[in-house]
Design a protein around this motif. Structure first.
Motif, PDB file in Angstrom:
ATOM      1  N   UNK A 128      -0.988  -3.285 -11.278  1.00 11.15           N
ATOM      2  CA  UNK A 128      -1.926  -2.215 -10.948  1.00 11.15           C
ATOM      3  C   UNK A 128      -1.768  -1.078 -11.951  1.00 11.15           C
ATOM      4  N   UNK A 129      -2.678  -0.127 -11.872  1.00  9.81           N
ATOM      5  CA  UNK A 129      -2.635   1.021 -12.775  1.00  9.81           C
ATOM      6  C   UNK A 129      -1.839   2.164 -12.133  1.00  9.81           C
ATOM      7  N   UNK A 130      -0.955   2.776 -12.920  1.00  7.21           N
ATOM      8  CA  UNK A 130      -0.174   3.918 -12.433  1.00  7.21           C
ATOM      9  C   UNK A 130      -1.063   5.155 -12.407  1.00  7.21           C
ATOM     10  N   UNK A 131      -1.198   5.757 -11.225  1.00 10.59           N
ATOM     11  CA  UNK A 131      -2.066   6.934 -11.090  1.00 10.59           C
ATOM     12  C   UNK A 131      -1.270   8.212 -10.818  1.00 10.59           C
ATOM     13  N   UNK A 132      -0.012   8.051 -10.404  1.00 14.34           N
ATOM     14  CA  UNK A 132       0.811   9.238 -10.135  1.00 14.34           C
ATOM     15  C   UNK A 132       2.281   8.848 -10.183  1.00 14.34           C
ATOM     16  N   UNK A 133       3.106   9.750 -10.676  1.00 10.80           N
ATOM     17  CA  UNK A 133       4.547   9.502 -10.735  1.00 10.80           C
ATOM     18  C   UNK A 133       5.278  10.805 -10.426  1.00 10.80           C
ATOM     19  N   UNK A 134       6.262  10.706  -9.534  1.00 10.19           N
ATOM     20  CA  UNK A 134       7.025  11.875  -9.111  1.00 10.19           C
ATOM     21  C   UNK A 134       8.515  11.552  -9.183  1.00 10.19           C
ATOM     22  N   UNK A 135       9.331  12.479  -9.749  1.00  8.81           N
ATOM     23  CA  UNK A 135      10.782  12.241  -9.783  1.00  8.81           C
ATOM     24  C   UNK A 135      11.374  12.300  -8.379  1.00  8.81           C
ATOM     25  N   UNK A 136      12.367  11.433  -8.146  1.00  8.69           N
ATOM     26  CA  UNK A 136      13.060  11.394  -6.850  1.00  8.69           C
ATOM     27  C   UNK A 136      14.526  11.082  -7.109  1.00  8.69           C
ATOM     28  N   UNK A 137      15.292  12.111  -7.475  1.00  8.90           N
ATOM     29  CA  UNK A 137      16.700  11.914  -7.792  1.00  8.90           C
ATOM     30  C   UNK A 137      16.855  11.151  -9.096  1.00  8.90           C
ATOM     31  N   UNK A 146      -5.507  -0.296  -7.793  1.00  9.98           N
ATOM     32  CA  UNK A 146      -6.283  -1.317  -8.491  1.00  9.98           C
ATOM     33  C   UNK A 146      -7.586  -0.727  -8.998  1.00  9.98           C
ATOM     34  N   UNK A 147      -8.000  -1.118 -10.191  1.00  8.38           N
ATOM     35  CA  UNK A 147      -9.247  -0.582 -10.750  1.00  8.38           C
ATOM     36  C   UNK A 147     -10.453  -0.957  -9.897  1.00  8.38           C
ATOM     37  N   UNK A 148     -10.360  -2.077  -9.182  1.00  6.71           N
ATOM     38  CA  UNK A 148     -11.491  -2.518  -8.364  1.00  6.71           C
ATOM     39  C   UNK A 148     -11.757  -1.584  -7.194  1.00  6.71           C
ATOM     40  N   UNK A 149     -10.754  -0.800  -6.800  1.00  8.79           N
ATOM     41  CA  UNK A 149     -10.913   0.116  -5.661  1.00  8.79           C
ATOM     42  C   UNK A 149     -11.383   1.497  -6.086  1.00  8.79           C
ATOM     43  N   UNK A 150     -11.583   1.697  -7.377  1.00 10.02           N
ATOM     44  CA  UNK A 150     -12.047   2.995  -7.851  1.00 10.02           C
ATOM     45  C   UNK A 150     -10.968   4.049  -7.928  1.00 10.02           C
ATOM     46  N   UNK A 152      -8.322   4.381  -5.641  1.00 10.56           N
ATOM     47  CA  UNK A 152      -7.632   4.640  -4.370  1.00 10.56           C
ATOM     48  C   UNK A 152      -6.278   3.947  -4.381  1.00 10.56           C
ATOM     49  N   UNK A 153      -5.256   4.638  -3.909  1.00 11.84           N
ATOM     50  CA  UNK A 153      -3.905   4.076  -3.993  1.00 11.84           C
ATOM     51  C   UNK A 153      -3.784   2.811  -3.151  1.00 11.84           C
ATOM     52  N   UNK A 154      -2.915   1.916  -3.608  1.00 10.62           N
ATOM     53  CA  UNK A 154      -2.749   0.638  -2.924  1.00 10.62           C
ATOM     54  C   UNK A 154      -1.774   0.762  -1.757  1.00 10.62           C
ATOM     55  N   UNK A 155      -1.615  -0.330  -1.012  1.00  8.85           N
ATOM     56  CA  UNK A 155      -0.764  -0.325   0.183  1.00  8.85           C
ATOM     57  C   UNK A 155       0.722  -0.331  -0.148  1.00  8.85           C
ATOM     58  N   UNK A 156       1.068  -0.497  -1.422  1.00 13.60           N
ATOM     59  CA  UNK A 156       2.480  -0.528  -1.815  1.00 13.60           C
ATOM     60  C   UNK A 156       3.005   0.864  -2.181  1.00 13.60           C
ATOM     61  N   UNK A 157       2.108   1.799  -2.386  1.00 11.85           N
ATOM     62  CA  UNK A 157       2.484   3.103  -2.938  1.00 11.85           C
ATOM     63  C   UNK A 157       2.856   4.106  -1.845  1.00 11.85           C
ATOM     64  N   UNK A 158       3.760   5.041  -2.234  1.00 10.97           N
ATOM     65  CA  UNK A 158       4.518   5.051  -3.495  1.00 10.97           C
ATOM     66  C   UNK A 158       5.701   4.084  -3.425  1.00 10.97           C
ATOM     67  N   UNK A 159       6.081   3.545  -4.558  1.00 16.64           N
ATOM     68  CA  UNK A 159       7.195   2.602  -4.598  1.00 16.64           C
ATOM     69  C   UNK A 159       8.247   3.083  -5.599  1.00 16.64           C
ATOM     70  N   UNK A 160       9.474   2.621  -5.378  1.00 16.97           N
ATOM     71  CA  UNK A 160      10.610   3.063  -6.186  1.00 16.97           C
ATOM     72  C   UNK A 160      10.554   2.434  -7.579  1.00 16.97           C
ATOM     73  N   UNK A 161      10.867   3.221  -8.586  1.00 14.13           N
ATOM     74  CA  UNK A 161      10.794   2.743  -9.971  1.00 14.13           C
ATOM     75  C   UNK A 161      11.782   1.621 -10.270  1.00 14.13           C
ATOM     76  N   UNK A 162      12.748   1.381  -9.375  1.00 18.46           N
ATOM     77  CA  UNK A 162      13.671   0.258  -9.580  1.00 18.46           C
ATOM     78  C   UNK A 162      12.945  -1.084  -9.480  1.00 18.46           C
TER      79      UNK A 162
END
Length: 348
Positions: A128-137, A146-150, A152-162
């Motif tokens: 998917x396309x990254x639309x936002x990123x925030x530091x967390x420790x 997904x680009x198909x949704x225009x 709108x954030x997906x059901x997995x977000x936000x997820x840990x960068x690990x």
């Protein structure tokens, strides 16, 4: 001098024993080894097996080399869903490169397209396309869409960068359909059967013996040289693939995808497909062997992925193939001319 049968057999056995026990000099051994290798090299079965082994080793080398170069255990992945259309389509093979989380460019339109593990099913990979990123420790929390949704954030977000695998740096259309087909066990058996059949056909003895002129006559059917027919058909196929890579538009059944279908789009058809979405104006940027589609939308311009362009590839194949065949025709023509003139020169 004449011998009885028993004496002759005894003499033959003695001769064989002397020959078998005779010491071979290093020079003779080297010559024998060279002759054996020459006979083995000319063997059709050996050549077929060697070719298959070399292809396997080359593919293996490319795969592990790509892992090392791109820094990820997943350097190439097949797109299996429509969530990123029209930027990525089912059957696309995406090239993934490792990236540090802090270097991710997040935006609704020009954010990086990233691959990450499903937080709920770690064995599944999501693109998917990254639309936002925030530091967390020590980590980052990444929001994707997904680009198909225009956007709108997906059901997995936000997820840990690990969970991050890498960033998509390129795509190759169509090729991803092959691994998608192999996801089905039944399809894998079918491909294995086809491979075995092709191997048998390649290893089947041709049965053509004699002089080149005799073999050439055998290949003629109703006064038509089959090599010429093969040459014409090959050119038609290459030219057909060239046109498909530009203007083709086909929907095929793809059991390894969700939904089970894939769209084969030529470059210009792909641009039209982008513009079929509401409020999208597509722009095409072309390189030597790549192209990229940018989508002008309300609020910004969405970046596409550098895409392998098939049409210049087929043009190169067409030129090289015809140059090779013309060289062969010219060489064979000179041989035939020489064979035709040789008898007349002898009669003189």
């Amino acid at each position: 001098m004449f011998f009885h049968s028993s004496q002759s057999e005894a003499l033959s056995f003695k001769t064989w024993r002397n020959n078998s026990t005779r010491k071979i000099s290093p020079i003779e051994g080297e010559k024998l080894a060279i002759e054996t290798l020459k006979r083995l090299w000319k063997n059709e079965y050996f050549q077929t097996i060697l070719t298959a082994a070399l292809i396997f080793l080359v593919v293996l080398g490319i795969y592990y080399g790509a892992q090392a170069a791109l820094g990820t255990p997943y350097p190439a992945l097949a797109v299996a869903s429509e969530s990123m259309r029209p930027t990525l389509n089912i059957g696309d093979l995406i090239i993934v490169q490792k990236i540090d989380s802090a270097q991710i460019n997040a935006s609704k339109f020009y954010g990086d397209i990233v691959v990450f593990r499903n937080p709920y099913k770690p064995d599944d990979l999501i693109v998917h396309r990254a639309v936002e990123i925030q530091p967390a420790g020590n980590y980052y929390m990444i929001t994707t869409a997904g680009d198909a949704t225009g956007g709108s954030k997906d059901q997995f977000s936000p997820w840990n960068s690990s969970l991050l695998i890498g960033r998509v740096v390129a795509r190759i259309p169509y090729i991803g359909n092959i691994p998608l087909l192999l996801r089905s066990e039944s399809n894998m058996y079918i491909f294995l059967l086809i491979f075995i059949m092709l191997l048998i056909i390649l290893m089947w003895p041709s049965g053509e013996k004699g002089r080149p002129t005799e073999n050439a006559e055998k290949r003629r059917y109703f006064k038509v040289d089959l090599s010429h027919v093969f040459y014409i058909v090959s050119n038609i196929i290459i030219v057909g693939l060239l046109f498909v890579s530009l203007w083709g538009s086909y929907t095929i059944w793809q059991p390894g995808a969700t939904p089970p279908r894939a769209i084969i789009l030529g470059m210009y058809r792909d641009v039209q497909y982008h513009e079929s979405f509401p409020g999208v104006k597509a722009h095409l940027s072309q390189g030597f062997l790549t192209h990229q589609i940018y989508c002008e939308m309300t609020g910004g311009t969405r970046l596409g992925v550098p895409t392998f362009a098939w049409y210049p590839f087929f043009i190169i194949v067409l030129i090289l193939y015809n140059a090779w065949k013309i060289r062969d025709f010219w060489k064979n023509w000179k041989v035939r001319k020489k064979m035709e003139t040789t008898p007349s020169s002898r009669t003189r």
